[in-house]
Design a protein around this motif. Structure first.
Motif, mmCIF file in Angstrom:
data_model
loop_
_atom_site.group_PDB
_atom_site.id
_atom_site.type_symbol
_atom_site.label_atom_id
_atom_site.label_comp_id
_atom_site.label_asym_id
_atom_site.label_seq_id
_atom_site.Cartn_x
_atom_site.Cartn_y
_atom_site.Cartn_z
ATOM 1 N N LYS A 149 29.492 -3.741 19.002
ATOM 2 C CA LYS A 149 28.842 -3.637 17.480
ATOM 3 C C LYS A 149 29.620 -3.122 16.720
ATOM 4 O O LYS A 149 30.276 -2.003 16.705
ATOM 5 N N ILE A 150 29.607 -3.638 15.201
ATOM 6 C CA ILE A 150 30.190 -2.888 14.309
ATOM 7 C C ILE A 150 29.347 -2.459 13.233
ATOM 8 O O ILE A 150 28.242 -3.345 12.774
ATOM 9 N N MET A 151 29.125 -1.062 12.958
ATOM 10 C CA MET A 151 28.474 -0.732 11.962
ATOM 11 C C MET A 151 29.374 -0.583 10.571
ATOM 12 O O MET A 151 30.492 0.175 10.746
ATOM 13 N N THR A 165 34.811 -6.921 1.936
ATOM 14 C CA THR A 165 35.257 -6.637 3.353
ATOM 15 C C THR A 165 34.257 -7.005 4.651
ATOM 16 O O THR A 165 34.830 -7.440 5.441
ATOM 17 N N GLY A 166 32.951 -6.783 4.187
ATOM 18 C CA GLY A 166 31.886 -7.504 4.934
ATOM 19 C C GLY A 166 32.177 -8.808 5.352
ATOM 20 O O GLY A 166 31.876 -9.205 6.564
ATOM 21 N N LYS A 167 32.534 -9.782 4.477
ATOM 22 C CA LYS A 167 32.530 -11.094 4.858
ATOM 23 C C LYS A 167 34.019 -11.211 5.840
ATOM 24 O O LYS A 167 33.742 -12.107 6.809
ATOM 25 N N ALA A 168 34.971 -10.458 5.530
ATOM 26 C CA ALA A 168 36.157 -10.318 6.284
ATOM 27 C C ALA A 168 35.819 -10.042 7.859
ATOM 28 O O ALA A 168 36.120 -10.656 8.788
ATOM 29 N N THR A 204 25.775 -4.464 11.723
ATOM 30 C CA THR A 204 24.886 -3.951 10.634
ATOM 31 C C THR A 204 25.794 -3.995 9.395
ATOM 32 O O THR A 204 26.956 -3.183 9.490
ATOM 33 N N LEU A 205 25.705 -4.599 8.293
ATOM 34 C CA LEU A 205 26.420 -4.506 7.213
ATOM 35 C C LEU A 205 25.670 -3.843 6.017
ATOM 36 O O LEU A 205 24.814 -4.778 5.531
ATOM 37 N N GLU A 206 26.210 -2.789 5.524
ATOM 38 C CA GLU A 206 25.638 -2.044 4.167
ATOM 39 C C GLU A 206 26.506 -2.432 3.279
ATOM 40 O O GLU A 206 27.618 -1.812 3.270
ATOM 41 N N LEU A 207 26.389 -3.132 2.578
ATOM 42 C CA LEU A 207 27.446 -3.667 1.355
ATOM 43 C C LEU A 207 27.291 -3.410 -0.092
ATOM 44 O O LEU A 207 26.445 -2.535 -0.362
ATOM 45 N N GLY A 208 28.018 -3.821 -0.813
ATOM 46 C CA GLY A 208 28.016 -3.461 -2.089
ATOM 47 C C GLY A 208 26.820 -3.894 -2.833
ATOM 48 O O GLY A 208 25.803 -4.649 -2.458
#
Ligand code: NAD
Length: 469
Positions: A216-218, A225-228, A241-245
């Protein structure tokens, strides 16, 4: 407890490539960060995989006990950690800044350690007994940004460790020292190999996202970068788990009391000198109280001292890096050129050594202006006038991100009605950005997916398993 110099020495590599990290307030060197490679990362992942089964086998109680000791270790080194964080990130020791961030690290560790996670009985009807359990994932990768480097690292690793996982952390290349020092302190209480920080660039993050041994990636960082990461994690079907802009809107209803809300609005927007994911980045104010709100807000902004973070008087600091400074400067100039009014701030000292940009309020600005539509991630708040609540909600919901939002009113019931119409992961009332380890936090739209904190945050670091018999 180590002295500041001993703490810095403990994370300074004796051999290998290093990079000099500069203080964003002065341009002076803070320390040397290792430049780790993908081979270093592979070794850390192998060590984590080797350490994880014994850690998982300890069970929740023993793991929680270790996390509580780790929280004590953070508190023992709190002042040294805060000083390093202040020098590297730029945030002042005082105000809701470096000491606050280190304190939050201890608080979130304790919350992760003490939050109860019960087995859920889904069906128990005499014929079927179906229970929902959560098994450890294995090795978790944690990739973080430069704005709240210590606190966000803890948000990622504390629930991961509690749930029986090992963790490899990849700090931002802008703030590696803070994270290396934090991990060094935590490791005083954790088994060898279980938690490692690998201080490299994007290629190290990309390798972590595609690594076959990472389950898993947190991730906390920009939407791009989340999309990459979504793409590079696809072949191994990693959990994410993606906490993005974000570009959080606040709406001030016509019944609000301008004087009473001014300080809350200020810190909602300017916490960490505006470099906060869930900060107030666009403020919509009803035309009836527009002038009163902007006037009260400018009084508060004018009274907040900005300067070197080690000076105990300051509560606002520099931008962490020149790229971010340039983004803020460009957006404010574009707003000025469009005819918007710079109520306060907006004229940085061109000859300074640091990346200081003054706290800036921009009024009489169109909703389509780039300062409104783009994430400024710095100390410049656009304030937009609205006439009807429907207009305000349409403008607030008009972007493709939705991390947080806020409604400001003396009528809680009315504010809740407006909140329910906003497309954001959290809507605060009469505050903005107030995170709490007991309360789930996550984004809507392109601000990401998955929840952190509370029992939902623990569940996100396990693999659900139904036992049905
Ligand atoms: P960033 O996306 O540039 O970098 C974040 C991390 O990702 C860094 O460690 C970087 O090295 C790594 N990285 C870069 N390319 C990668 C790749 N291809 N694969 C894997 N890792 C890669 O973000 P930033 O500039 O450090 O942080 C600012 C952004 O983060 C803002 O948009 C802000 O809103 C957002 N943010 C969100 C939250 C939240 O909780 N939602 C919190 C803080 C910051």
């Amino acid at each position: 407890m180590e002295t500041y110099d001993a703490l810095l020495a403990s994370i300074t590599p004796a051999t290998g490539r290093t990079r000099t990290i500069l203080d964003p307030a002065t341009g002076e060197p803070v320390g040397q960060a290792p430049v780790h490679t993908v081979e270093d990362l592979d070794r850390a992942v192998a060590a984590a995989a080797a350490a994880q089964p014994a850690w998982a086998a300890l069970g929740h109680d023993a793991r929680s006990a270790a996390l509580l000791k780790a929280a004590d270790a953070v508190e023992r080194s709190a002042e040294e950690l805060a000083r390093l964080l202040s020098r590297e990130q730029g945030k002042p020791l005082n105000g809701p800044n470096a000491r606050f961030e280190v304190g939050a690290c201890a608080a979130w560790l304790r919350a992760a350690a003490t939050t109860a996670l019960e087995t859920e009985t889904v069906v128990d009807d005499g014929e079927t007994l179906a229970e929902l359990h959560y098994r450890p994932i294995g090795v978790v990768g944690a990739i973080g940004p430069w704005n709240w480097p210590m606190m966000i690292t803890i948000w990622q690793i504390a629930p991961a460790l509690r749930m029986g996982n090992a963790v490899v952390v990849k700090p931002s290349e802008y703030t590696p020292l803070s994270v290396l020092a934090l991990v060094h302190v935590l490791n005083q209480e954790l088994p060898d190999g279980l938690l490692t920080a690998i201080s490299g660039g994007r290629e190290v993050g990309a390798r972590l996202a595609e690594h076959p041994a990472i389950g898993k990636i947190m991730f906390t960082g920009s939407t791009a970068t989340g999309k990459a990461i979504i793409k590079s994690s696809a072949d191994t079907v990693k959990r994410l788990t993606l906490e993005l802009g974000g570009n959080d809107a606040g709406i001030v209803l016509p019944d609000a009391d301008p004087k009473a809300i001014a300080e809350g609005l200020f810190w909602g927007a300017f916490i960490n000198t505006g470099q906060t994911c869930a900060a107030l980045k666009r403020l919509y104010v009803h035309t009836d109280i527009y002038d009163a709100v902007t006037e009260e807000l400018s009084k508060v902004a004018a009274a907040m001292p900005m300067g070197n973070g080690l000076d105990e008087n300051n509560v606002l600091g520099p931008l962490q890096n020149r790229q971010q400074y340039d983004i803020v400067a460009r957006l404010v100039e574009a707003a000025r050129d469009s005819g918007a009014k710079i109520l306060i701030g907006g004229n940085p000292d061109a000859d300074q050594a640091g990346h200081f940009y003054p706290a800036t309020l921009v009024t009489d600005i169109e909703n389509t202006n780039p300062l409104v539509a783009e994430e400024q991630f710095g100390p410049a708040l656009p304030i937009i006038r609205y006439a009807t609540i429907d207009d305000a909600i349409t403008m607030a919901n008009g972007l493709d991100v939705g991390l947080g939002a806020s409604v400001w009113s003396t009528d809680n019931a009315e504010a809740r009605k407006v909140a329910a119409r906003l497309e954001a992961g959290t809507v605060w009332i009469n505050k903005h950005g107030a995170v709490d380890p007991r309360i789930p936090f996550g984004g809507a739209k392109q601000s990401g997916y998955g929840l952190e904190f509370g029992v939902e945050g623990l569940k996100a670091l396990g693999i659900p398993q139904v036992i049905n018999g």
